[in-house]
Design a protein around this motif. Structure first.
Motif, mmCIF file in Angstrom:
data_model
loop_
_atom_site.group_PDB
_atom_site.id
_atom_site.type_symbol
_atom_site.label_atom_id
_atom_site.label_comp_id
_atom_site.label_asym_id
_atom_site.label_seq_id
_atom_site.Cartn_x
_atom_site.Cartn_y
_atom_site.Cartn_z
ATOM 1 N N PRO A 136 -50.153 -2.892 19.391
ATOM 2 C CA PRO A 136 -49.091 -2.223 18.486
ATOM 3 C C PRO A 136 -47.667 -2.897 18.539
ATOM 4 O O PRO A 136 -46.977 -2.516 17.949
ATOM 5 C CB PRO A 136 -49.057 -0.879 19.035
ATOM 6 N N SER A 137 -47.587 -3.751 19.414
ATOM 7 C CA SER A 137 -46.270 -4.382 19.677
ATOM 8 C C SER A 137 -46.146 -5.560 18.787
ATOM 9 O O SER A 137 -45.077 -6.184 18.524
ATOM 10 C CB SER A 137 -45.945 -5.053 21.112
ATOM 11 N N VAL A 138 -47.410 -6.026 18.112
ATOM 12 C CA VAL A 138 -47.504 -7.182 17.341
ATOM 13 C C VAL A 138 -46.698 -7.184 15.959
ATOM 14 O O VAL A 138 -45.847 -7.866 15.552
ATOM 15 C CB VAL A 138 -48.739 -7.843 17.196
ATOM 16 N N THR A 139 -47.230 -5.775 15.169
ATOM 17 C CA THR A 139 -46.836 -5.743 13.686
ATOM 18 C C THR A 139 -46.154 -4.416 13.682
ATOM 19 O O THR A 139 -46.964 -3.518 12.862
ATOM 20 C CB THR A 139 -47.929 -6.162 13.043
ATOM 21 N N PRO A 140 -44.892 -4.180 14.142
ATOM 22 C CA PRO A 140 -44.174 -3.006 13.878
ATOM 23 C C PRO A 140 -44.095 -2.687 12.386
ATOM 24 O O PRO A 140 -43.772 -3.757 11.627
ATOM 25 C CB PRO A 140 -43.048 -3.043 14.645
ATOM 26 N N MET A 141 -44.125 -1.647 11.917
ATOM 27 C CA MET A 141 -43.943 -1.388 10.315
ATOM 28 C C MET A 141 -42.724 -0.931 10.205
ATOM 29 O O MET A 141 -42.120 -0.392 11.003
ATOM 30 C CB MET A 141 -44.947 -0.512 9.927
ATOM 31 N N GLN A 142 -41.792 -1.224 8.868
ATOM 32 C CA GLN A 142 -40.580 -0.770 8.809
ATOM 33 C C GLN A 142 -40.592 0.116 7.847
ATOM 34 O O GLN A 142 -41.612 -0.029 6.598
ATOM 35 C CB GLN A 142 -39.862 -1.926 7.814
ATOM 36 N N ARG A 143 -39.702 1.089 7.577
ATOM 37 C CA ARG A 143 -39.701 2.257 6.704
ATOM 38 C C ARG A 143 -39.002 1.706 5.309
ATOM 39 O O ARG A 143 -38.115 1.072 5.450
ATOM 40 C CB ARG A 143 -39.072 3.432 7.122
ATOM 41 N N VAL A 144 -39.570 2.004 4.210
ATOM 42 C CA VAL A 144 -38.837 1.603 2.995
ATOM 43 C C VAL A 144 -37.871 2.824 2.584
ATOM 44 O O VAL A 144 -38.570 3.837 2.143
ATOM 45 C CB VAL A 144 -39.798 1.259 1.786
ATOM 46 N N GLY A 169 -46.599 5.287 18.657
ATOM 47 C CA GLY A 169 -47.087 4.721 19.945
ATOM 48 C C GLY A 169 -48.244 5.388 20.566
ATOM 49 O O GLY A 169 -48.653 5.032 21.793
ATOM 50 N N ALA A 170 -48.818 6.289 19.939
ATOM 51 C CA ALA A 170 -49.643 7.169 20.575
ATOM 52 C C ALA A 170 -51.067 7.501 19.953
ATOM 53 O O ALA A 170 -52.224 7.652 20.507
ATOM 54 C CB ALA A 170 -49.089 8.513 21.338
ATOM 55 N N THR A 171 -51.005 7.633 18.591
ATOM 56 C CA THR A 171 -52.033 8.122 17.775
ATOM 57 C C THR A 171 -52.693 6.929 16.816
ATOM 58 O O THR A 171 -51.776 6.600 16.047
ATOM 59 C CB THR A 171 -51.717 9.501 17.161
ATOM 60 N N LEU A 172 -53.835 6.855 16.688
ATOM 61 C CA LEU A 172 -54.674 6.023 15.983
ATOM 62 C C LEU A 172 -54.772 6.610 14.558
ATOM 63 O O LEU A 172 -55.334 7.568 14.586
ATOM 64 C CB LEU A 172 -55.549 5.431 16.414
ATOM 65 N N ASN B 90 -47.014 -1.356 26.504
ATOM 66 C CA ASN B 90 -47.774 -1.717 25.267
ATOM 67 C C ASN B 90 -49.010 -1.977 25.631
ATOM 68 O O ASN B 90 -50.012 -1.516 24.602
ATOM 69 C CB ASN B 90 -46.956 -2.763 24.345
ATOM 70 N N ARG B 91 -49.336 -2.855 26.610
ATOM 71 C CA ARG B 91 -50.645 -3.123 27.079
ATOM 72 C C ARG B 91 -51.230 -1.944 27.265
ATOM 73 O O ARG B 91 -52.725 -1.655 26.947
ATOM 74 C CB ARG B 91 -50.632 -4.213 28.106
ATOM 75 N N CYS B 92 -50.980 -0.968 28.087
ATOM 76 C CA CYS B 92 -51.685 0.447 28.491
ATOM 77 C C CYS B 92 -51.834 1.020 27.167
ATOM 78 O O CYS B 92 -53.138 1.563 27.186
ATOM 79 C CB CYS B 92 -50.481 1.035 29.425
ATOM 80 N N ARG B 93 -50.881 1.450 26.226
ATOM 81 C CA ARG B 93 -51.353 1.771 25.054
ATOM 82 C C ARG B 93 -52.466 1.223 24.302
ATOM 83 O O ARG B 93 -53.242 1.834 23.769
ATOM 84 C CB ARG B 93 -49.953 1.861 24.193
ATOM 85 N N VAL B 105 -56.912 12.282 25.275
ATOM 86 C CA VAL B 105 -55.661 12.654 25.862
ATOM 87 C C VAL B 105 -54.299 11.939 25.274
ATOM 88 O O VAL B 105 -53.387 11.720 25.886
ATOM 89 C CB VAL B 105 -55.465 12.212 27.367
ATOM 90 N N ILE B 106 -54.853 10.695 24.349
ATOM 91 C CA ILE B 106 -53.578 10.307 23.707
ATOM 92 C C ILE B 106 -53.161 11.073 22.257
ATOM 93 O O ILE B 106 -52.095 10.560 21.674
ATOM 94 C CB ILE B 106 -53.821 8.845 23.208
ATOM 95 N N GLU B 107 -53.808 12.059 22.047
ATOM 96 C CA GLU B 107 -53.317 12.780 20.785
ATOM 97 C C GLU B 107 -52.256 13.886 21.334
ATOM 98 O O GLU B 107 -52.049 14.303 22.374
ATOM 99 C CB GLU B 107 -54.723 13.556 20.351
ATOM 100 N N TYR B 108 -51.511 13.967 20.250
ATOM 101 C CA TYR B 108 -50.421 15.036 20.458
ATOM 102 C C TYR B 108 -50.814 16.370 20.421
ATOM 103 O O TYR B 108 -52.218 16.730 20.040
ATOM 104 C CB TYR B 108 -49.576 14.736 19.275
ATOM 105 N N GLY B 109 -50.079 17.232 20.925
ATOM 106 C CA GLY B 109 -50.524 18.767 20.970
ATOM 107 C C GLY B 109 -50.329 19.403 22.255
ATOM 108 O O GLY B 109 -49.600 18.656 22.992
ATOM 109 N N ASP B 110 -50.587 20.496 22.579
ATOM 110 C CA ASP B 110 -50.330 21.405 23.436
ATOM 111 C C ASP B 110 -51.289 20.778 24.606
ATOM 112 O O ASP B 110 -52.451 20.295 24.431
ATOM 113 C CB ASP B 110 -50.724 22.824 23.172
#
Lengths: 198, 194
Positions: A136-144, A169-172, B90-93, B105-110
């Motif tokens: 995810p660090s390679v291609t961050p997206m920009q908001r238009v 940074g957390a959800t795919l 970033n590598r950990c993510r 455990v990477i999903e948002y939520g309570d």
């Protein structure tokens, strides 16, 4: 201001602060991996990034302006719905770093591919896929604009690629506009793009 | 007065601040010293983030490969720690994203309410903290570890993650609240905290 420290938290943090033992040879293995990586020919886009980094500030500014004009031109064509279409005008990307694209065989030549997605509540979005190591660090997206779609351009060789979006940074999240397929790098619902030979 | 978190800080007094600049300019010995100095600390963060020794070692190795690759882009007037930990985080993510085991455990939520499991009983305090930590959303776990274990400032964490200061403080607060609730709830037995 929030102050979160108390005795229990300090104890918890202390419990996590112990340095794990370094296995014998661990540092040596890291150094071997670094050397192996050095010996391996870098993919085009990494070489381009390095060269880009070594260019002057004014050249970087010119490059950024050019990239911005490409993105604006892309949306001006009203092709958000076809965000995975590849750019045909590779020659617009002038510069030493991109010259080597033209020297490569067409079937293996990386193609700039514009990707866009609407994620209204996201704070950060990055496109991840097999073309950038799912990093995810390679291609961050920009908001238009303030509330517009997120966009980015990736370099991908002609062929089939799987990808997704990393949100905050957390959800795919899979691309809602793209077909999906199982991927060994993803949890069964990666999006698929087909990149055509330019 | 609660004990200060300063007692947890990793000593950096013996780290030569010229090493990153020398490594950037190709000094391999400087790079080796950086790896030797930071490897344990990186491994600690990765292990706490990923909950797996093997994944942690992979993340740390990848991190140093990328650090070596990226040194041309390192600004010598910048601090090295936040830059290194940005790459490591970033590598950990990435590993979490690719690792199905951690998908939930990477999903948002309570935060799940049932953190105490039978296998925790009798486990040592550190392991118990890790078990609870692993139930936190990744962004809270990351913020807590960077702030309270790696002792980075909120400003540094903000620069690393791109998250705002208020958001980061809230993540740390939520992490602390969750840890406090679980560990207190699960530790009526004094030996865990006493």
């Amino acid at each position: 201001m929030i102050e979160e420290s108390d005795e229990l938290i300090v104890r918890a943090a202390r419990a996590l602060s112990g340095m794990p033992p370094t296995k014998a040879g661990a540092v040596a293995r890291v150094l071997m991996a670094v050397r192996a990586n050095q010996a391996r020919p870098l993919p085009f886009w990494k070489r381009a990034m390095r060269r880009f980094d070594e260019t002057s500030v004014s050249a970087k500014a010119a490059g950024l302006l050019m990239a911005a004009s490409l993105v604006i031109g892309f949306f001006a064509r009203g092709t958000v719905g076809n965000a995975r279409d590849s750019f045909a005008g590779g020659s617009e990307l002038s510069g030493t770093a991109l010259q080597s694209i033209a020297n490569m065989p067409a079937e293996s030549r990386p193609v700039p591919v514009a990707v866009a997605v609407e994620l209204a509540n996201a704070k950060t979005v990055a496109v991840v896929g097999d073309f950038n190591g799912w990093d995810p660090s390679v291609t961050p997206m920009q908001r238009v604009g303030k509330d517009g779609p997120w966009s980015a351009t990736v370099l991908a060789k002609p062929g089939r690629h799987t990808y997704a979006f990393m949100v905050d940074g957390a959800t795919l999240v899979a691309d809602p506009r793209a077909p999906r397929a199982k991927s060994s790098d993803f949890d069964g619902d990666a999006s698929v793009m087909m990149v055509r030979t330019p | 007065m609660f004990p200060t978190l300063a007692v947890l800080r990793t000593s950096v007094t013996d780290f030569d601040p010229t090493l990153p600049g020398r490594a950037k300019h190709g000094d391999e010995q400087a790079f080796i010293k950086i790896v030797e100095f930071y490897y344990p600390r990186c491994l600690r963060f990765a292990r706490n983030m990923l909950g797996s020794e093997q994944d942690a070692e992979e993340a740390v190795q990848d991190t140093f490969v990328r650090v070596h690759d990226s040194f041309p882009r390192f600004r010598e007037d910048a601090r090295f720690d936040p830059w290194l930990f940005r790459i490591l985080a970033n590598r950990c993510r990435t590993l979490m994203a690719r690792n199905r085991r951690h998908r939930s455990v990477i999903e948002y939520g309570d935060v799940p309410q049932t953190a105490t499991a039978e296998h925790e009983i009798g486990a040592d305090w550190a392991e118990e903290v890790r078990v609870v930590l692993d139930t936190l959303p990744a962004e809270q776990r990351e913020a807590f570890l960077l702030r309270h274990v790696e002792d980075l400032s909120y400003e540094d964490i903000s620069a690393m993650t791109g998250a705002g200061l208020s958001a980061l403080r809230m993540r740390v607060k939520r992490a602390c609240d969750a840890l406090r609730a679980r560990l207190t709830d699960g530790s009526k037995d004094d030996r865990r905290i006493g």
